[in-house]
Design an enzyme around this catalytic site. Structure first.
Site, mmCIF file in Angstrom:
data_model
loop_
_atom_site.group_PDB
_atom_site.id
_atom_site.type_symbol
_atom_site.label_atom_id
_atom_site.label_comp_id
_atom_site.label_asym_id
_atom_site.label_seq_id
_atom_site.Cartn_x
_atom_site.Cartn_y
_atom_site.Cartn_z
ATOM 1 N N ASP A 63 0.999 -1.142 -0.284
ATOM 2 C CA ASP A 63 -0.008 0.038 -0.029
ATOM 3 C C ASP A 63 0.889 1.175 -0.066
ATOM 4 O O ASP A 63 1.986 1.156 0.476
ATOM 5 C CB ASP A 63 -0.786 0.087 1.252
ATOM 6 C CG ASP A 63 -1.920 1.206 1.288
ATOM 7 O OD1 ASP A 63 -2.298 1.502 0.280
ATOM 8 O OD2 ASP A 63 -1.794 1.828 2.299
ATOM 9 N N ASP A 110 -1.806 -0.930 6.001
ATOM 10 C CA ASP A 110 -1.916 -0.559 7.384
ATOM 11 C C ASP A 110 -3.372 0.084 7.593
ATOM 12 O O ASP A 110 -3.883 0.466 8.805
ATOM 13 C CB ASP A 110 -1.006 0.864 7.749
ATOM 14 C CG ASP A 110 -1.606 2.129 6.880
ATOM 15 O OD1 ASP A 110 -1.997 1.897 5.625
ATOM 16 O OD2 ASP A 110 -1.656 3.203 7.509
ATOM 17 N N ASP A 166 -7.178 -2.323 3.866
ATOM 18 C CA ASP A 166 -6.340 -3.191 3.411
ATOM 19 C C ASP A 166 -6.492 -4.567 4.161
ATOM 20 O O ASP A 166 -6.032 -5.569 3.535
ATOM 21 C CB ASP A 166 -4.804 -2.599 3.775
ATOM 22 C CG ASP A 166 -4.260 -1.295 3.208
ATOM 23 O OD1 ASP A 166 -4.643 -1.267 1.953
ATOM 24 O OD2 ASP A 166 -3.900 -0.385 3.741
#
Length: 776
Positions: A323, A519, A523
């Site tokens: 990410d 995080d 996700d």
């Protein structure tokens, strides 16, 4: 008894045995039996010693049978089957000491494995806790609170400040200010105007607004994320233990050797001797010791790995998906630059903005205040402060009426302000405008910066065997590609929602063992879908940590590279220990098959093999020589000192750029004064900092980095900084001699200032990425 009930009863029995988690009790019982028997044997009570050892053997064989039956139900025969056969054989021929030793090894291995597999559940508690349970529905009689399942498409809802949007809908008020980081991961608040769509799960960061429901609870975005995460977790295949993979061929070889020895010699004792030395203690004990040692080593660095299977899998990973926001970047905005109007100074712009923003909860306001305090600016106490969501704050500071936030569309923008808009577009930055008494006085540019340790971490990951690096982000394509270019990623997927991320993870899993790092709540499904999910747990969401196999408790990305290095080394040592032990066991089996090793001697020999492989497995506790270089305490203190000075010197960099801008706008006395002030800052603050780095920091880091040559290019940057500063001083001397700046000086002086600004920013960034990231 009805035969049809036997399988069901057997199923319940084996399930009960497995569910009891007897490993710690079994370890205590077998250890006590072995020690008690040893004491009895030393005191001459041979019969009592045999009894103790026999009881230890029996205490292990009962649960071991349960484990074997449970495995056979899954059509899987592992190392426990050999242990059961060996235990039964020692009881049959009266070799109780050998049985007790095998029992202790079996119990130790199972206990280590159980301790390593205390994994947090995938029940997504945090996702469910975040999800709203009710909504406020507006009707003709007023506003009433109803259960979320009662909300229907078309209902008019009221979402108060700080509340979670309950269902997908359309804004009915003039505007709504939302924190969408739960879904997109992006930290900046967004404004949705009337008739724009809003997804459930986002947080109202402004005032109350009305929402027209366009979906029910079940069909809304947030419920879909929860379902997606559950499905992804359920689809993840269980990890096959390293020991069981080796047992797939070691088991039939052992049984064939024992059977052949019995058939040729006609001696059951000889067959038992073969089984005793064939007991897969390198698999039962050495492999788990190496894996648990790796888990222990990782935990010391702030890496919590949920079980041994995750560590083994991480050691085989070849693809890494990351990410962007909060993973490759810091996850919250920082001040990129401060730009002042021609009649103002950047430091004063920042001071006034921070003074007003002290009472604002906005994420950008917090960044501005933090930066001002880092630069040790004295903030004033504002009065008459008001804040309009989506517009900014207004108040009185030092007798001036100021505002910080957006400029109105009707406000006239001076030329310098249009340049700020262009700069923000090019840098992908947010702008907080400062107005004083209704006139634009400056602007603060903010952006979520790249983590200092990200470039080094990704280089390290490639070096240890990660072949493919991809970014999956909900952010726009332009900033995503900029970050990817800096880091040298193989591919970028921008503008992704949770379902898109899961699809990308599944596609990559078909090609190689895949790690996903994230995080945010958005996700969590992708983390659950990956072979190994890694959560940035220091500031990340609880949901991502719940769905992950590995949690980085320190807010540092380089811990991921440490974890991969540890996992590869622990797995390599586990394979060495298991393979080496099995080869020695095969040699001992051959000796036992021809009658050279009786069962008791075979058990003692097997103990010697076990000691050897366990000592080798314990190497996983030690640091790898190829791991991230460690700095001395003195060097670490210097790193922290100079990192703090970098923060403190940001106003000097801004002054250099501001002086160059002023020369471009109007090369008169005010511009000359700005250049003189910049030169003073360079002489008094920047050049002493660079000199100290050259003569203190670089020599301290040279041994860690491999010698003085490692810092040579950075030393060359120091020389260029000093050269440009001297050139600026020469221009000032010429201007003083001539009573002002001559036209022929302007181009070169402007080039010096812009060039110095560029060199300084690049130099600072390189030091932060290559040197400062070494300090924990």
């Amino acid at each position: 008894m009805n035969r049809s009930t036997r399988p069901a009863r057997l199923h319940r029995l084996t399930g009960a045995i497995v569910a009891l988690r007897l490993e710690p009790v079994l370890l205590a019982a077998t250890a006590a039996a072995l020690v008690g028997g040893g004491i009895a044997w030393l005191t001459g009570a041979r019969g009592l010693a045999e009894l103790f050892w026999a009881l230890g053997t029996v205490s292990a064989i009962v649960p071991a049978v349960g484990w074997v039956l449970a495995a056979l139900r899954r059509r899987h025969a592992g190392v426990d089957l050999i242990a059961v056969l060996a235990l039964g054989g020692t009881l049959a021929v009266g070799e109780y000491l050998a049985g007790a030793l095998i029992a202790l090894m079996l119990a130790t291995g199972r206990t280590l494995e159980a301790a390593a597999q205390q994994r947090a559940s995938h029940d997504l508690r945090a996702l469910l806790e975040h999800a709203p349970r009710s909504a406020r529905r507006r009707t003709e009689s007023g506003v009433a609170t109803v259960l979320l399942r009662e909300v229907a498409v078309g209902d008019l809802l009221v979402v108060g400040p700080g509340e979670v949007v309950p269902v997908d809908g359309r804004v009915e008020s003039a505007a709504a200010v939302l924190d969408e980081s739960v879904l997109t991961g992006e930290p900046l608040h967004v404004e949705r105007v009337r008739d724009e769509t809003v997804r459930s799960g986002v947080v109202n960061a402004g005032g109350a607004f009305e929402l027209r429901a366009t979906a029910s609870e079940h069909d809304s975005t947030y419920a879909g994320i929860v379902r997606l995460a559950r499905q992804a977790g359920a689809e993840s295949a269980p990890v096959v233990r390293l020991a069981d993979r080796y047992a797939a061929w070691f088991l039939p070889v052992s049984l064939a050797a024992a059977g052949l020895a019995w058939a040729i010699s006609g001696s059951a004792v000889r067959a038992v001797a073969v089984l005793v030395v064939a007991t897969p203690c390198p698999l039962l004990l050495a492999a788990p010791v190496a894996i648990v040692s790796g888990l222990s080593r990782a935990s010391r660095l702030g890496v919590v790995i949920r079980d041994g299977g995750a560590l083994e899998n991480l050691g085989r990973a070849r693809t890494l998906l990351l990410d962007k926001t909060g993973t490759l970047t810091r996850g919250r905005p920082r001040v990129l630059d401060v730009i002042a109007a021609p009649d103002a100074k950047p430091a004063e712009v920042l001071r006034l903005a921070a003074s007003l923003d002290q009472y604002s909860p906005h994420v950008l306001a917090q960044a501005i205040v933090d930066t001002a305090r880092e630069r040790k600016l004295e903030l004033s106490v504002p009065t008459d402060v008001t804040e309009e969501p989506g517009r900014g704050a207004t108040g009185t500071v030092d007798g001036q009426r100021i505002s910080i936030g957006r400029l109105g569309t009707s406000d006239t923008r001076p030329t310098w302000a249009k340049a700020v808009d262009n700069r923000a577009l090019l840098d992908g930055a947010a702008v907080a405008w400062l107005t004083v008494d209704g006139h634009p006085a400056g602007a603060v540019l903010l952006r979520d910066p790249l983590r200092h340790d990200a470039p080094r971490t990704l280089r390290h990951l490639r070096a240890v065997g990660i072949r493919r690096l991809l970014m999956l982000t909900g952010d726009r394509a332009a900033p995503a590609h900029e970050v990817a270019a800096v880091l040298g990623l193989d591919d970028v997927r921008a503008g992704l929602g949770p379902a898109d991320k899961v699809a990308a993870v599944r596609a990559e899993r078909e090609q190689a063992v895949t790690v996903m790092v994230g995080d945010g709540v958005n996700d969590a499904p992708a983390l659950a879908a990956a072979d190994i999910g890694v959560a940035m747990g220091a500031r990340g969401s609880t949901a991502s940590s719940e769905a992950a196999d590995i949690v980085l408790t320190a807010d540092r990305l380089d811990r991921l590279a440490d974890a991969v290095t540890i996992a590869r080394r622990a797995r390599r040592i586990a394979v060495q220990s298991a393979a080496g032990g099995m080869l020695m066991s095969l040699a001992a089996m051959a000796a036992a098959a021809v009658g050279l090793l009786p069962p008791a001697a075979g058990a003692l020999l097997q103990e010697g093999i076990d000691v050897a492989v366990i000592l080798n497995a314990l190497r996983a506790l030690r640091a790898d020589r190829n791991a991230r270089p460690a700095v001395t305490p003195a060097a670490e203190a210097l790193i922290h000192r100079f990192a703090a000075e970098h923060d403190d010197l940001q106003d000097v960099l801004e002054s250099v750029h501001d002086a160059a801008d002023r020369l471009s706008d109007s090369p008169g006395p005010e511009a000359l004064a700005a250049v003189e002030e910049t030169h003073r800052l360079l002489t008094e603050r920047l050049l002493p900092h660079e000199y100290a780095e050259e003569h203190q920091l670089y020599p301290a880091l040279a041994p860690t980095l491999g010698g003085p040559e490692a810092t040579a290019t950075m030393s060359r940057a120091h020389t260029e900084i000093e050269r440009l500063s001297h050139r600026i001083a020469t221009h000032l001397q010429l201007a003083h001699n001539d009573g002002g700046l001559a036209p022929e000086q302007l181009d070169d002086l402007r080039a010096c200032l812009y060039g110095l600004n560029t060199v300084l920013r690049l130099h600072f960034t390189q030091e932060e990425e290559n040197y400062f990231s070494l300090a924990p």
